[in-house]
Design an enzyme around this catalytic site. Structure first.
Site, short mmCIF file in Angstrom:
data_model
loop_
_atom_site.label_atom_id
_atom_site.label_comp_id
_atom_site.label_asym_id
_atom_site.label_seq_id
_atom_site.Cartn_x
_atom_site.Cartn_y
_atom_site.Cartn_z
N GLU A 113 9.22 1.56 15.13
CA GLU A 113 8.49 0.30 15.34
C GLU A 113 8.27 -0.38 14.00
O GLU A 113 8.23 0.28 12.96
CB GLU A 113 7.12 0.58 15.97
CG GLU A 113 7.22 1.17 17.34
CD GLU A 113 5.87 1.62 17.89
OE1 GLU A 113 4.83 1.32 17.26
OE2 GLU A 113 5.88 2.28 18.93
N LYS A 115 5.94 -1.99 11.25
CA LYS A 115 4.54 -1.75 10.86
C LYS A 115 3.92 -3.10 10.52
O LYS A 115 4.15 -3.65 9.44
CB LYS A 115 4.47 -0.80 9.67
CG LYS A 115 3.06 -0.34 9.36
CD LYS A 115 3.07 0.76 8.32
CE LYS A 115 1.72 1.40 8.15
NZ LYS A 115 0.66 0.50 7.79
N ASP A 117 1.48 -5.99 9.47
CA ASP A 117 0.49 -6.00 8.40
C ASP A 117 -0.73 -6.82 8.84
O ASP A 117 -0.84 -8.00 8.54
CB ASP A 117 1.13 -6.61 7.15
CG ASP A 117 0.32 -6.28 5.92
OD1 ASP A 117 -0.62 -5.48 6.01
OD2 ASP A 117 0.62 -6.85 4.85
N TYR A 225 0.73 -1.30 20.51
CA TYR A 225 1.71 -0.24 20.24
C TYR A 225 1.31 1.15 20.72
O TYR A 225 2.04 2.09 20.45
CB TYR A 225 2.09 -0.20 18.77
CG TYR A 225 0.93 -0.26 17.79
CD1 TYR A 225 -0.02 0.75 17.74
CD2 TYR A 225 0.82 -1.33 16.91
CE1 TYR A 225 -1.07 0.69 16.84
CE2 TYR A 225 -0.23 -1.40 16.00
CZ TYR A 225 -1.17 -0.39 15.97
OH TYR A 225 -2.19 -0.45 15.09
N LYS A 312 6.89 2.90 4.03
CA LYS A 312 6.40 1.63 3.47
C LYS A 312 7.46 1.00 2.58
O LYS A 312 8.01 1.67 1.71
CB LYS A 312 5.15 1.88 2.63
CG LYS A 312 3.99 2.43 3.43
CD LYS A 312 3.08 1.33 3.84
CE LYS A 312 1.82 1.45 3.05
NZ LYS A 312 0.78 0.59 3.33
N CYS A 406 -12.08 -29.77 -19.26
CA CYS A 406 -11.02 -30.16 -18.34
C CYS A 406 -9.73 -30.47 -19.10
O CYS A 406 -9.76 -31.27 -20.04
CB CYS A 406 -11.46 -31.37 -17.52
SG CYS A 406 -10.14 -32.00 -16.47
N CYS A 409 -9.16 -34.40 -18.77
CA CYS A 409 -10.07 -35.46 -19.24
C CYS A 409 -11.12 -34.98 -20.24
O CYS A 409 -12.02 -35.73 -20.60
CB CYS A 409 -10.73 -36.15 -18.05
SG CYS A 409 -11.99 -35.12 -17.27
N CYS A 424 -14.22 -29.55 -12.78
CA CYS A 424 -14.42 -30.67 -13.67
C CYS A 424 -15.34 -31.64 -12.92
O CYS A 424 -14.98 -32.11 -11.83
CB CYS A 424 -13.09 -31.34 -13.98
SG CYS A 424 -13.33 -32.97 -14.71
N CYS A 430 -11.54 -38.65 -13.84
CA CYS A 430 -10.54 -37.63 -14.18
C CYS A 430 -9.26 -37.95 -13.38
O CYS A 430 -9.27 -37.93 -12.15
CB CYS A 430 -11.09 -36.26 -13.83
SG CYS A 430 -9.95 -34.93 -14.15
#
Ligand code: IVH
Length: 670
Positions: A113, A115, A117, A225, A312, A406, A409, A424, A430
């Site tokens: 099957e 797997k 996630d 499952y 895995k 920033c 600016c 900012c 800006c």
């Protein structure tokens, strides 16, 4: 405890839990068991109830639409939810196969099957009815999340077959399709919410939300499952899966019966590449001995079955050089660091950039310019830096330091309490914030202005033609300037001006969403429109009045008040009003935009890339179309997204119902 101690304890818990949330949702690296987190959260919740005077508005118990476990009932699992042993290479798997042969001989089969996630779930059916859905928790007991799970369309509430056991438990994995993840995460970005690192975290956060109405808006899916019953109904796992499918459960079509370990290895090899073409993430393959009698013979270790194991896949990882770090300033002012990498091939694409999320991530990695870094693109969509190869660091390498001002600016950055991002605050001057705000205003989900795109907004801003949203509505006075722009012919100008003019008809909720007030996404804008009726009421509303509106919490209310406290924002609204934009709710919202779909019927199924099902439904209805609940010979169109149920597809094909995509639907509306 003295009152001082109580307050200190509460403050410490808020701080600790906020950090854990950040580790979990953003870094995807939890450092605490879910169960321990839940206990600490419950402790904080109890203290807040006893001492509301000390409750912090930023408390993780108070998150609006929060991702936090608050008050689910704990339920003991009838059969403990064990984990699986992991293998990572062929030899480990061959060893597993040998162990099995030694115990039960040569005559057995495997079921392979995918797997998935996501997060595991246990569903109990009593008298064919779904009565309970419980998370894995610590394996012995988990959270009762039945109401939330009932929002998942592929989980039946009532089974129709007459050969189902009277009482049984079925287990599976809850997950979110990548397309839905990307769409919703983008929406979060648009309203200045912290983004999730991957679909798994988004699914996990969603399952544990308090408000199942909110859960329903985030499309989750589930593959089942395994079946647990008191007595044996079937001889093999494979046979049980076939029956589960027949009873109406969503069983992954890629499950395969394999006669021996060599076949298993071929299956693993096939999916190592093919997994990237699935609409959801998998992180490996699960291999199970098929016969239940043989499973019983093999038994369990303390933690996992001896008859099953997982293989895995390694997240694909490459090493490359960090050339520089740039900083993107978003429309909300959030400053996000981006790693610029020496281009490298990874999981089928060339990677040049990786996300660094925020300042904490730079600190965690202790990044230096020129570092050799490991970049991963596992199930995740955006590549990220896992760690640094310190052996290759050049002496004297310069550390990467997150800026204090920033980058666009020069305004000193601020970090709001309880938040991870630096901002900012110069939202009026800006440049990327101004451009971003206008781009948001014209976007499809806001004012949907035809003939005007993000790049044009950028050009107009650079040429000094626009600096505020309201300037869009005086562009017609600047037709001569527009004509001097490259690649901007008479026809495009007329189209654009027409689009801008038409946008004056957009309903108040779209205008409100378009203003880009922090935390005011599409849904919140709709609720505010409904609750406040017009802009004047909204501007003058107090915190109490705002929070009394459905789904508006403290955080959103504060953000609205802050927005309207700025004279510049009020001035913009006055101008927009004078240009004829809608600032009043229209009673009885569904007004027909066109009758292009009149007489046509639709069913919407699956997950879509650009729109939610709800949005597609609104689009169809507001153009005169009708939504039907099921597929019949009368149906005109099936709007089909990713991962539509196979039975629906089969039925539509049988009845010759045309399948259309979301793009085809837009085409019909043109
Ligand atoms: S069977 C005794 N089958 O993987 C455990 N698990 O690492 C039986 N998972 O907790 C689990 N896909 O959440 C099984 N096809 C699959 C699976 C699967 C994903 C998850 C599940 C489990 C974890 C174990």
């Amino acid at each position: 405890m003295s009152l001082f101690e109580v307050k200190d304890k509460m403050d410490a818990l808020v701080k600790e839990l906020n950090q854990h949330n950040y580790n979990y949702y953003v870094l995807a690296m939890p450092t605490i068991a879910d169960y321990t987190f839940d206990q600490k959260l419950a402790e904080l919740h109890a203290l807040e109830l006893a001492h509301p005077e000390f409750a912090d508005p930023n408390s993780p118990t108070q998150k609006v639409g929060g991702e936090i476990t608050k008050t689910f009932t704990t339920v003991k699992h009838k059969w403990p939810m064990l984990s699986l042993g992991n293998t990572y290479n062929e030899q480990d798997l061959r060893d597993f196969d040998e162990r099995i042969k030694k115990a039960i001989g040569d005559h057995f089969e495997y079921v392979c099957e995918l797997k998935f996630d996501g997060l595991s779930i246990s569903l109990t059916y009593d008298g064919s009815k779904l009565v309970r859905a419980v998370t894995r928790g610590d394996g012995t007991k988990g959270d009762d999340v039945t109401t939330n799970i009932k929002t998942i369309h592929t989980i039946p509430h009532q089974l129709k077959a007459d050969d189902v056991p009277p009482l049984f438990e079925i287990r599976g994995e809850i997950f979110m399709h990548r397309a839905a993840f990307e769409r919703l995460n983008k929406e979060r970005e648009e309203i200045g919410e912290v983004q999730y690192a991957n679909p798994r975290n988004f699914a996990a956060g969603t399952v544990k939300m308090q408000d199942s109405g909110e859960v329903a808006k985030r499309p989750l899916d589930c593959f089942l499952y395994s079946l647990n019953t008191d007595k044996n109904y079937f001889k093999t796992h494979w046979e049980s899966l076939q029956n589960l499918k027949k009873w109406g459960f969503n069983i992954c079509e890629h499950t395969k019966l394999s006669p021996n370990i060599n076949e298993v290895l071929l299956f693993i090899k096939h999916w190592e590449k093919e997994r990237f073409n699935l609409s959801y993430d998998i992180d490996g393959i699960v291999i199970k001995v098929n016969s239940f009698a043989q499973q019983q013979e093999l038994g369990f270790t303390a933690k996992s079955p001896r008859w099953a194991i997982s293989y895995k896949y390694k997240a694909e990882e490459v090493e490359t050089i960090l050339e520089k770090v740039t900083y993107q300033v978003g429309r909300t002012g959030a400053v996000t660091p981006v790693a610029n990498l020496k281009p490298v091939q990874l999981a089928g694409t060339t990677v040049k950039r990786a996300t660094l999320h925020n300042a904490n991530e730079i600190e965690r990695l202790d990044l230096h310019l020129g570092d050799s870094v490991f970049v991963e693109k596992g199930g995740e969509i955006i590549p990220k830096i896992i760690n640094v190869n310190l052996d290759k660091r050049e002496p004297g390498a310069v550390p990467v330091i997150y800026p204090s001002v920033c980058p666009e600016c020069n305004t000193p950055l601020i970090r709001k309490e309880g938040e991870v991002a630096f901002y900012c605050p110069n939202d009026e001057a800006c440049p990327p914030q101004i451009v971003g705000k206008i781009q948001h205003f014209i976007s499809r989900k806001a004012m949907n202005i035809d003939g005007l795109g993000d790049e044009t907004v950028e050009t107009f801003y650079q040429r000094g033609l626009i600096a505020h949203i309201s300037d869009l509505y005086t562009l017609h006075e600047k037709a001569e300037d527009l004509k001097t722009l490259e690649r901007f012919g008479e026809k495009s100008i007329v189209n654009m001006l027409k689009g801008i003019e038409l946008s004056k008809q957009m309903p108040f909720e779209k205008v409100l969403f378009g203003l880009g007030i922090r935390y005011v996404g599409e849904t919140v804008a709709r609720k505010l429109t409904f609750g406040a009726k017009n802009i004047d009421n909204l501007v003058s509303a107090s915190l109490e009045e705002l929070t009394s509106i459905d789904e508006i919490g403290q955080r959103i209310a504060e953000s609205i008040i802050e927005y309207f406290s700025k004279p510049e924002h009020l001035h913009q609204i006055t101008l927009l009003k004078s240009y004829g934009l809608q600032f009043e709710a229209i009673e009885n919202e569904i007004t027909l935009q066109s009758d292009k779909l009149t007489g046509k019927t639709f069913v919407i199924s699956g997950v879509f890339e650009n729109y939610s099902r709800e949005e597609l439904k609104n689009m169809i209805e507001s153009n005169g179309g009708k939504i039907l609940s099921g597929i019949s010979a009368k149906l005109n169109y099936l709007v089909a997204g990713d991962n539509m149920g196979p039975s629906k597809l089969e039925k539509a094909n049988k009845l010759n119902v045309p399948l259309i995509s979301e793009d085809d639907l837009l085409e019909l509306l043109k």
